[in-house]
Write a protein that holds these residues in place. Structure first.
Motif, PDB file in Angstrom:
ATOM      1  N   LYS A   1    -119.511  99.564  72.692  1.00 49.91           N
ATOM      2  CA  LYS A   1    -120.264  99.220  71.913  1.00 49.91           C
ATOM      3  C   LYS A   1    -119.616  99.109  70.412  1.00 49.91           C
ATOM      4  O   LYS A   1    -120.226  98.167  69.672  1.00 49.91           O
ATOM      5  CB  LYS A   1    -121.430 100.240  71.822  1.00 49.91           C
ATOM      6  CG  LYS A   1    -122.335  99.885  70.689  1.00 49.91           C
ATOM      7  CD  LYS A   1    -123.244 101.151  70.716  1.00 49.91           C
ATOM      8  CE  LYS A   1    -124.397 101.107  69.567  1.00 49.91           C
ATOM      9  NZ  LYS A   1    -125.318  99.608  70.015  1.00 49.91           N
ATOM     10  N   LYS A   2    -118.724  99.695  70.349  1.00 51.95           N
ATOM     11  CA  LYS A   2    -117.740  99.651  69.085  1.00 51.95           C
ATOM     12  C   LYS A   2    -116.928  98.258  69.014  1.00 51.95           C
ATOM     13  O   LYS A   2    -117.103  97.898  67.985  1.00 51.95           O
ATOM     14  CB  LYS A   2    -116.746 100.897  69.126  1.00 51.95           C
ATOM     15  CG  LYS A   2    -116.011 100.936  67.693  1.00 51.95           C
ATOM     16  CD  LYS A   2    -114.922 102.410  67.784  1.00 51.95           C
ATOM     17  CE  LYS A   2    -114.195 102.291  66.459  1.00 51.95           C
ATOM     18  NZ  LYS A   2    -113.274 103.283  66.345  1.00 51.95           N
TER      19      LYS A   2
ATOM     20  N   CYS B   1    -119.366  95.713  67.969  1.00 51.18           N
ATOM     21  CA  CYS B   1    -120.125  95.595  66.552  1.00 51.18           C
ATOM     22  C   CYS B   1    -119.008  95.439  65.512  1.00 51.18           C
ATOM     23  O   CYS B   1    -119.389  95.487  64.253  1.00 51.18           O
ATOM     24  CB  CYS B   1    -120.656  97.136  66.455  1.00 51.18           C
ATOM     25  SG  CYS B   1    -122.053  97.429  67.289  1.00 51.18           S
TER      26      CYS B   1
ATOM     27  N   LYS C   1    -117.245  93.588  62.926  1.00 49.59           N
ATOM     28  CA  LYS C   1    -117.717  92.298  62.063  1.00 49.59           C
ATOM     29  C   LYS C   1    -116.299  91.903  61.623  1.00 49.59           C
ATOM     30  O   LYS C   1    -115.286  92.327  60.898  1.00 49.59           O
ATOM     31  CB  LYS C   1    -118.354  92.866  60.646  1.00 49.59           C
ATOM     32  CG  LYS C   1    -119.772  93.333  61.465  1.00 49.59           C
ATOM     33  CD  LYS C   1    -120.471  93.594  60.000  1.00 49.59           C
ATOM     34  CE  LYS C   1    -122.033  93.728  60.354  1.00 49.59           C
ATOM     35  NZ  LYS C   1    -122.905  94.111  59.244  1.00 49.59           N
TER      36      LYS C   1
ATOM     37  N   GLU D   1    -126.304  94.021  69.589  1.00 48.30           N
ATOM     38  CA  GLU D   1    -125.697  95.212  69.187  1.00 48.30           C
ATOM     39  C   GLU D   1    -125.893  95.284  67.642  1.00 48.30           C
ATOM     40  O   GLU D   1    -126.444  96.567  67.099  1.00 48.30           O
ATOM     41  CB  GLU D   1    -124.332  95.126  69.467  1.00 48.30           C
ATOM     42  CG  GLU D   1    -124.013  94.917  70.681  1.00 48.30           C
ATOM     43  CD  GLU D   1    -124.575  96.328  71.626  1.00 48.30           C
ATOM     44  OE1 GLU D   1    -124.913  97.276  71.355  1.00 48.30           O
ATOM     45  OE2 GLU D   1    -124.426  96.055  72.949  1.00 48.30           O
ATOM     46  N   ASP D   2    -125.866  94.239  66.819  1.00 50.58           N
ATOM     47  CA  ASP D   2    -126.014  94.361  65.298  1.00 50.58           C
ATOM     48  C   ASP D   2    -126.556  93.076  64.744  1.00 50.58           C
ATOM     49  O   ASP D   2    -125.930  92.165  64.987  1.00 50.58           O
ATOM     50  CB  ASP D   2    -124.771  94.903  64.538  1.00 50.58           C
ATOM     51  CG  ASP D   2    -124.818  94.747  63.395  1.00 50.58           C
ATOM     52  OD1 ASP D   2    -125.940  94.593  62.760  1.00 50.58           O
ATOM     53  OD2 ASP D   2    -123.789  94.923  62.599  1.00 50.58           O
TER      54      ASP D   2
ATOM     55  N   SER E   1    -127.066  91.746  62.373  1.00 54.40           N
ATOM     56  CA  SER E   1    -126.306  91.183  61.123  1.00 54.40           C
ATOM     57  C   SER E   1    -125.124  90.742  61.225  1.00 54.40           C
ATOM     58  O   SER E   1    -124.428  90.258  60.509  1.00 54.40           O
ATOM     59  CB  SER E   1    -126.280  92.295  59.641  1.00 54.40           C
ATOM     60  OG  SER E   1    -125.513  93.088  60.166  1.00 54.40           O
ATOM     61  N   ASN E   2    -124.615  90.730  62.411  1.00 57.44           N
ATOM     62  CA  ASN E   2    -123.391  90.471  62.749  1.00 57.44           C
ATOM     63  C   ASN E   2    -123.431  89.053  63.529  1.00 57.44           C
ATOM     64  O   ASN E   2    -123.559  88.762  64.710  1.00 57.44           O
ATOM     65  CB  ASN E   2    -122.706  91.258  63.995  1.00 57.44           C
ATOM     66  CG  ASN E   2    -121.003  91.031  64.138  1.00 57.44           C
ATOM     67  OD1 ASN E   2    -120.678  90.567  63.514  1.00 57.44           O
ATOM     68  ND2 ASN E   2    -120.725  91.736  65.058  1.00 57.44           N
TER      69      ASN E   2
END
Length: 481
Positions: free
Chosen positions: A296-297, A300, A302, A447-448, A450-451
């Motif tokens: 997951k890291k 995420c 960016k 996952e994000d 905004s990514n």
């Protein structure tokens, strides 16, 4: 909570559809193998070395001879070397033998079909497959621009008594002969891809080209899979067929058709169907692999905004790409040349009418015709056999390894880079443009939100197109020249 349940249900439905397709393909192959006779003579395969059946007449390629063949097929060598009469005569003889082999295979296929008429129930099953393909494209949204014409081509060619795929006057036969069987439509498709592609992300971040290169691992790893599958009774591929099958791993339909036309025209039908099917199923196949191999890291991460690429850089890039291809790998020049031409007229700006025509009207027309031509090859005698199911399995294996190669290369690069790369963009190294890049962006946004990874993923995506074309050129220079 409801949204999560909905997403979970969608995934379960997608997996069920994929399972049904695999089950149908397996039943078709087993049924077809029981209905047709295998005329190939059995050959002994030693445990100490893999001798690919049917490759006895193909000159063995060692590491030294491989590099020698590639060197002799470079533009530099051909420009400075004056061929002798013996070399010219040998080249003409090879071309003549290839044409004779194609004619022999076509006559044999016609004779086999005459001696073993297609049972009506097999056509009924193929009609059901055609409607399933249309359903997946129209109702489920799995690349409808590809699947709907392929599905209708499958339906139309299998209508008893319609004769749409019959030579010489059947509409689908004319389409296939005019542009699919002779690699004409793939060239036009590459021109259109060039006109639709922005090489800016690759130019702005050149290291992402390594991700596109790593994705070609699926292409070359499949060669070993082809050799191993020859141990299965009822399956036999020669080395040229192995090269054509391996290109499926690049998820590039036009390149797959081009290579199979050069090396294994007898397998072009099932190779084209497998390649385009996996291209259409990118949103289903890739996400589980991406989530399995990344944390997951990592998903995420960016990436910083890409630098602005100047107009001059964008204009010079296709020209430099073409020059390098001419000098080092002319067998790949037809594909890369059309890609460069389409991109150049897009970026130069003074021929917008040509660019818009190539990008829109021509691309749409050729896509329809090419997809119908591919669908027209979905006939029982070409699909219902062990070799065909082997190609479908190997294509999925190649595609999986290609996706894995891109992801793992990104993770490896992160060990040495200060500015980390989101490994998800490595999956876009397969050359399904722009589907693979969109999938990478979608998984990242799950996952994000905004990514945004789309532009970053386009770098490895377009480099994957170039990489698959280079792999095709290597195979053709090794075995097709």
């Amino acid at each position: 909570m409801n949204d999560l349940l909905k997403k979970s249900n969608d995934k379960i439905k997608a997996l069920r559809i994929c399972a049904v397709m695999c089950l149908i393909a397996t039943v078709l192959s087993l049924a077809g193998c029981g209905a047709t006779k295998n005329s190939s003579s059995s050959s002994a395969k030693s445990a100490g070395s893999i001798v690919i059946k049917g490759s006895e007449g193909i000159k063995p390629i060692s590491v030294s001879s491989f590099f020698t063949n590639v060197a002799k097929n470079t533009g530099i060598y051909k420009m400075i070397h004056n061929p002798t009469p013996a070399e010219i005569a040998e080249e003409e003889a090879v071309k003549h033998r290839i044409e004779e082999e194609k004619e022999k295979q076509a006559l044999q296929a016609a004779e086999d079909l005459k001696n073993n008429p297609i049972p009506g129930w097999q056509r009924l099953i193929m009609l059901a497959i055609g409607f399933l393909i249309v359903y997946l494209g129209a109702a489920k949204g799995f690349e409808p621009l590809l699947l709907i014409p392929i599905g209708f081509g499958t339906i139309l060619v299998n209508i008893p008594g319609a004769g749409m795929g019959s030579a010489p006057d059947g509409m689908l036969h004319i389409i296939y002969s005019a542009g699919v069987g002779n690699e004409f439509f793939p060239m036009l498709i590459f021109m259109g891809i060039g006109a639709m592609t922005d090489f800016g992300p690759l130019i702005a971040n050149p290291k992402t080209a390594l991700l596109g290169g790593a994705a070609q691992l699926g292409v070359f790893a499949t060669l070993f899979g082809v050799a191993l599958m020859n141990y299965i009774p009822g399956i036999d591929y020669n080395l040229k067929q192995a090269c054509a099958i391996a290109i499926i791993g690049g998820a590039d339909g036009p390149t797959s058709i081009y290579v199979s036309g050069k090396l294994a025209p007898e397998l072009m039908a099932v190779i084209a169907v497998a390649a385009y099917s996996y291209m259409a199923l990118v949103p289903m196949i890739q996400p589980p692999i991406m989530k399995l191999l990344t944390s997951k890291k990592e998903r995420c991460i960016k990436m910083k905004q890409l630098r602005v690429v100047s107009k001059t850089e964008k204009i010079l890039f296709p020209l430099l790409l073409l020059v390098v291809t001419i000098l080092l790998l002319p067998p790949a020049a037809p594909l890369i040349g059309m890609l460069a031409f389409g991109n150049f007229i897009k970026e130069i700006g003074c021929v917008q009418r040509l660019s818009k025509t190539v990008e829109n009207e021509m691309m749409n027309i050729v896509s329809i015709l090419l997809s119908l031509g591919v669908g027209s090859q979905m006939t029982p005698e070409k699909i219902m056999n062990f070799n065909s199911i082997g190609i479908i399995i190997l294509g999925l294996l190649a595609f999986t390894i290609a996706t894995t190669g891109g992801l793992l290369m990104a993770k490896l690069m992160n060990l040495f880079l200060k500015e980390k790369i989101n490994p998800l963009i490595g999956s876009a190294g397969v050359s399904a443009v722009p589907m693979a890049a969109r999938v990478a962006n979608k998984v990242g946004m799950e996952e994000d939100p905004s990514n945004f990874l789309l532009m970053h993923a386009m770098g490895p995506n377009v480099s994957g197109v170039i990489g698959t074309a280079i792999a095709a050129g290597v195979f053709i220079s090794t075995y097709g020249m």
